[in-house]
Design an enzyme around this catalytic site. Structure first.
Site, mmCIF file in Angstrom:
data_model
loop_
_atom_site.group_PDB
_atom_site.id
_atom_site.type_symbol
_atom_site.label_atom_id
_atom_site.label_comp_id
_atom_site.label_asym_id
_atom_site.label_seq_id
_atom_site.Cartn_x
_atom_site.Cartn_y
_atom_site.Cartn_z
ATOM 1 N N ARG A 47 0.643 -1.123 -0.053
ATOM 2 C CA ARG A 47 0.039 0.232 0.031
ATOM 3 C C ARG A 47 0.765 1.144 0.078
ATOM 4 N NH1 ARG A 47 -3.526 -1.876 4.925
ATOM 5 N NH2 ARG A 47 -2.233 -3.546 5.061
ATOM 6 N N GLY A 48 2.105 1.194 0.151
ATOM 7 C CA GLY A 48 3.059 2.152 0.458
ATOM 8 C C GLY A 48 3.254 3.330 -0.607
ATOM 9 N N GLU A 103 7.454 2.192 -6.315
ATOM 10 C CA GLU A 103 7.428 1.607 -4.947
ATOM 11 C C GLU A 103 7.895 2.819 -4.054
ATOM 12 O OE1 GLU A 103 6.623 -0.281 -2.658
ATOM 13 O OE2 GLU A 103 8.235 -1.672 -2.125
ATOM 14 N N ASP A 104 7.567 2.587 -2.881
ATOM 15 C CA ASP A 104 7.790 3.598 -1.738
ATOM 16 C C ASP A 104 9.186 3.801 -1.296
ATOM 17 O OD1 ASP A 104 7.610 1.175 -0.340
ATOM 18 O OD2 ASP A 104 6.067 2.096 1.209
ATOM 19 N N ASP A 107 14.616 -1.038 0.622
ATOM 20 C CA ASP A 107 15.356 -1.389 1.816
ATOM 21 C C ASP A 107 16.192 -2.489 1.685
ATOM 22 O OD1 ASP A 107 15.720 -0.709 4.693
ATOM 23 O OD2 ASP A 107 14.288 -2.384 5.137
ATOM 24 N N VAL A 157 11.314 5.198 8.448
ATOM 25 C CA VAL A 157 10.557 6.529 8.193
ATOM 26 C C VAL A 157 8.809 6.451 8.042
ATOM 27 C CG1 VAL A 157 12.703 7.666 7.222
ATOM 28 C CG2 VAL A 157 11.053 6.196 5.714
ATOM 29 N N ASP A 163 3.988 3.655 6.157
ATOM 30 C CA ASP A 163 3.182 3.610 7.546
ATOM 31 C C ASP A 163 4.209 3.067 8.576
ATOM 32 O OD1 ASP A 163 3.406 0.943 6.252
ATOM 33 O OD2 ASP A 163 2.175 0.339 8.052
ATOM 34 N N ARG A 169 0.474 7.096 7.526
ATOM 35 C CA ARG A 169 0.648 7.235 5.879
ATOM 36 C C ARG A 169 0.051 8.623 5.584
ATOM 37 N NH1 ARG A 169 1.195 2.042 3.865
ATOM 38 N NH2 ARG A 169 0.235 0.333 4.952
HETATM 39 P P1 IMP Z 1 12.532 -4.515 1.199
HETATM 40 O O1 IMP Z 1 12.069 -5.762 0.777
HETATM 41 O O2 IMP Z 1 13.339 -4.671 2.328
HETATM 42 O O3 IMP Z 1 13.346 -3.745 0.335
HETATM 43 O O4 IMP Z 1 11.541 -3.749 1.814
HETATM 44 C C1 IMP Z 1 10.772 -2.874 1.158
HETATM 45 C C2 IMP Z 1 9.366 -2.538 1.914
HETATM 46 O O5 IMP Z 1 9.651 -2.427 3.366
HETATM 47 C C3 IMP Z 1 8.839 -1.184 1.386
HETATM 48 O O6 IMP Z 1 8.120 -1.297 0.409
HETATM 49 C C4 IMP Z 1 8.176 -0.701 2.750
HETATM 50 O O7 IMP Z 1 6.822 -1.081 2.656
HETATM 51 C C5 IMP Z 1 8.941 -1.471 3.889
HETATM 52 N N1 IMP Z 1 9.774 -0.588 4.582
HETATM 53 C C6 IMP Z 1 11.228 -0.530 4.483
HETATM 54 N N2 IMP Z 1 11.676 0.347 5.123
HETATM 55 C C7 IMP Z 1 10.707 1.118 5.731
HETATM 56 C C8 IMP Z 1 10.592 2.269 6.536
HETATM 57 O O8 IMP Z 1 11.560 2.891 6.826
HETATM 58 N N3 IMP Z 1 9.398 2.377 6.755
HETATM 59 C C9 IMP Z 1 8.156 1.821 6.629
HETATM 60 N N4 IMP Z 1 8.147 0.950 5.878
HETATM 61 C C10 IMP Z 1 9.342 0.512 5.404
HETATM 62 MG MG MG Z 2 6.186 -1.583 0.750
#
Ligand code: IMP
Ligand code: MG
Length: 180
Positions: A47-48, A103-104, A107, A157, A163, A169
């Site tokens: 949803r981000g 994508e938001d 990470d 963040v 969120d 959000r």
């Molecule tokens: P990844 O698979 O670890 O790259 O994670 C990506 C997803 O984790 C993002 O789409 C976010 O939904 C969530 N995410 C990563 N960092 C944060 C943060 O700092 N705050 C909130 N959600 C996060």
């Molecule tokens: Mg996400």
């Protein structure tokens, strides 16, 4: 507004104005790459990305179609599960189409690594990825987005669609969570 930060404070990191300026310049980059497309499919990861995609599509001066995909996420924790599943698939077909995945945050990179492989199997003509935020120091998967709004340090963040346990959000800026 009622306190929507139980047990933590939020410090502004990126202002609404700075986000708006960056979204506009990202849209120009996207227009350059896809200037010859007949219709760009802009795919938001739920949803981000919902606030970011809403602002971004209104800056893109090309014919666009909007679709959404949902992948499994963190749940209510601050840690990535590393195991990514598709919870909601696209409504439309993307074979032979130009696709922009929105994508938001990148990470660990596991989410976008998985989702881009999933979409590539459907053989889009072109697939580009844009993420508003990138935390390169957290990367585990070998994934790089084509366009990044802002590189940020290893902070948790919220805001602008993002969120913490389904809260915050609706903040118009990006803020970092500080445990009180
Ligand atoms: P990844 O698979 O670890 O790259 O994670 C990506 C997803 O984790 C993002 O789409 C976010 O939904 C969530 N995410 C990563 N960092 C944060 C943060 O700092 N705050 C909130 N959600 C996060
Ligand atoms: Mg996400």
């Amino acid at each position: 507004m009622k306190n929507d930060r139980p047990g933590y404070e939020i410090d502004e990191m990126i202002s609404a104005k700075a986000i708006a300026a960056r979204v506009e310049s990202l849209a120009r980059e996207v227009e350059d790459v896809f200037s010859d497309t007949s219709k760009l499919v802009v795919v938001g990861l739920l949803r981000g990305s919902f606030v970011f995609i809403a602002d971004l599509v209104r800056e893109i001066r090309l014919p666009v179609e909007v679709d959404f995909l949902e992948a499994s996420s963190y749940g209510d924790s601050m840690e990535s599960s590393r195991e990514v599943r598709i919870l909601k698939d696209l409504r439309g077909k993307i074979e032979g189409r130009d696709v922009l995945l929105v994508e938001d945050i990148v990470d660990t990179g596991h989410t976008l690594d998985h989702v881009t492989r999933f979409l590539t199997q459907r053989q889009p003509a072109r697939l580009k990825t844009v993420a508003l935020l990138d935390k390169p120091s957290r990367r585990e998967a070998d994934f790089t987005a084509d366009y990044i709004g802002f590189e940020i340090p290893d902070e948790f963040v919220v805001g602008y669609g993002i969120d913490y346990a389904q809260r915050n959000r609706n903040l118009p800026f990006i803020g970092k969570v500080r445990m009180a």
